[in-house]
Scaffold this motif. Sequence first.
Motif, short mmCIF file in Angstrom:
data_model
loop_
_atom_site.label_atom_id
_atom_site.label_comp_id
_atom_site.label_asym_id
_atom_site.label_seq_id
_atom_site.Cartn_x
_atom_site.Cartn_y
_atom_site.Cartn_z
N GLU A 292 0.70 -1.01 0.15
CA GLU A 292 -0.69 0.05 0.05
C GLU A 292 0.88 1.02 0.38
N ASP A 295 0.75 3.50 -2.98
CA ASP A 295 -0.36 4.70 -3.48
C ASP A 295 -0.62 5.70 -2.65
N ASN A 492 3.29 -4.36 -4.05
CA ASN A 492 2.43 -3.31 -5.12
C ASN A 492 3.37 -1.72 -5.93
N GLN A 497 3.29 -2.06 -11.20
CA GLN A 497 1.72 -1.00 -12.26
C GLN A 497 1.87 -0.92 -13.17
N LYS A 530 -6.36 6.72 -13.07
CA LYS A 530 -5.86 5.77 -12.90
C LYS A 530 -4.01 6.72 -11.81
N LYS A 533 2.18 6.66 -9.68
CA LYS A 533 2.48 6.05 -8.19
C LYS A 533 3.89 6.96 -8.37
#
Length: 553
Positions: A292, A295, A492, A497, A530, A533
């Motif tokens: 996480e 994000d 992630n 991504q 989207k 990041k």
Amino acid sequence: MNFGKEIKRAIRTAEGRRRIFFRFFLLIVLGNVFYFPEGYADRFFTPGMLWTGIAVGVSGMLFPFVVSGRVGLPGLACVAVGILAVVGGKSAGGFFAWQTAAWGGAMWLLFVMTGYFSAWGKPADWYGGLSFVGAVEAFAGIGQYAGIWPVYSASFPVTGTFDNPAGLAACLAICFPAALYFMASRPVGAKVWGGLSALSMGAAVVLSGSRTGMVAVGCLAATSVYRFFLGGRWPAWRVRAAFVSVGAVMLVGLYCWKKDSADGRLLVWNCSLEMLADAPLTGHGPDAFQAEYMDYQAGWLAEHPEEKWERLAGNVRHPFNEYLRIAAEYGVAGLLLVAGVIWLLWRWYRRCRPEDRPLYRSIGGAGICGLFSYPLNYPAVCVLLVLLLGVIVRGRPVCFYGGRWFKTGIGALAVAVLAVTLYWNRAEREWHRISCLSLNGRTEEVLTDYARLYPFMRENPLFLYNYGAELHVAGLWTASLSILTECVRGLNDMDVQMLLADNYSRLVKLYGQTGRDAEARQLAGEIIVKPVKVPSFRVDRMKREMEKYLRKP
């Protein structure tokens, strides 16, 4: 011949059997520090866990036949071992994790057996082993700098037997107090050994460029200087002032030495505190940080669009602070649990014998490294800490267990740990084999092998990323999306991504070519909105392509 007679004579007595078992057990477990063979997809982390599981499993099967009397289990120390097993384990991914269970079981067995057999060893035995490990690690690091030892990292010239200076620094910080112990001994030979090993460890830390290691080793050396040269001569206020002043100067100097790196860590810490603010009580769950964090970093960059922060942003899998990681994943409850263990250890340290204090200082060295690094990521560090905890808690049991059923349970757990670890070892080696075949252009041939390994290896997010990438190369974009969607629960980062976005982009084109325009436009819209990041030219180009597609009549 005489050596064989001595072994046979020792085996005839209960004490002799325990001494032999203890030394063999200690030797084989400490071997995981230097076990990083080729033939594994991740040679610096997984092999150490496998070595530990096999060594502890075999030793645990013999344990019921060697032990006599009752076995003490210190309650809070078992909690500390549980923290190490969970924090240093692999991602569970929301389902039963065989690998994590095997690693946690091995840590617990290691702690129980060490606590039982440590009574048969002398402090000098433990310090001799630790100082030897530290000296070999230091020799490896110095040898890498001098060009006489192989270098294992393309990014760092000095890492010892680890992949990164962080692992070398944590290992040497744990071993350094053992060298100081021999420096304070009376025999001249012990003083020479302690001095040489301590000097080599300090030199290796400096050559590695690890600021965390320099801080840890510097603090440990300062406590020894105070104890042997200033103890009782300076008033307490002057000692505290000197330590604070020297520490402040050291931290400022190390910050200015690599300012961009230090600022990058400040960015990571800010984002980690935001994670804690969103789930303050119980955190986001095990291994949630690397799932996480990106994000939160994307959100931070959106709120702080300064060029400075964008330049420092990157792929992050650890907050460079073990306490922040525990806070983000387990919340204030986890921090309070860790604080309780630290308080207990401090209380024991204040009351322990002088010859036992280096054990606590070794744990303190790892704790200092945890302020600025990620020592618990390394299985070797976790094993060394569990060994130290096992020695420390001897004579401090909360409750005793004995009898046939308890010993049978220990043996059964050891069998389970050994069986799962052996299967895990086979799966890891198979993964490495098929990944090499894929790199040689035989991707489609190995997809069935990936599918066969998937049920057991799915808790490893790196395996899921690799599997998803292979499906992408084979043009199976829908299947790749399914695997990568599962991967993001444990990992992630930008690479994951980007691969997801590439899959979506290709599906948009495929849907458009096959007359499924509504589905294509829906996917294109999802890609555009989207959050990014880490900004990059490739991401911008992909978004522009999707915007262009949506403008088509």
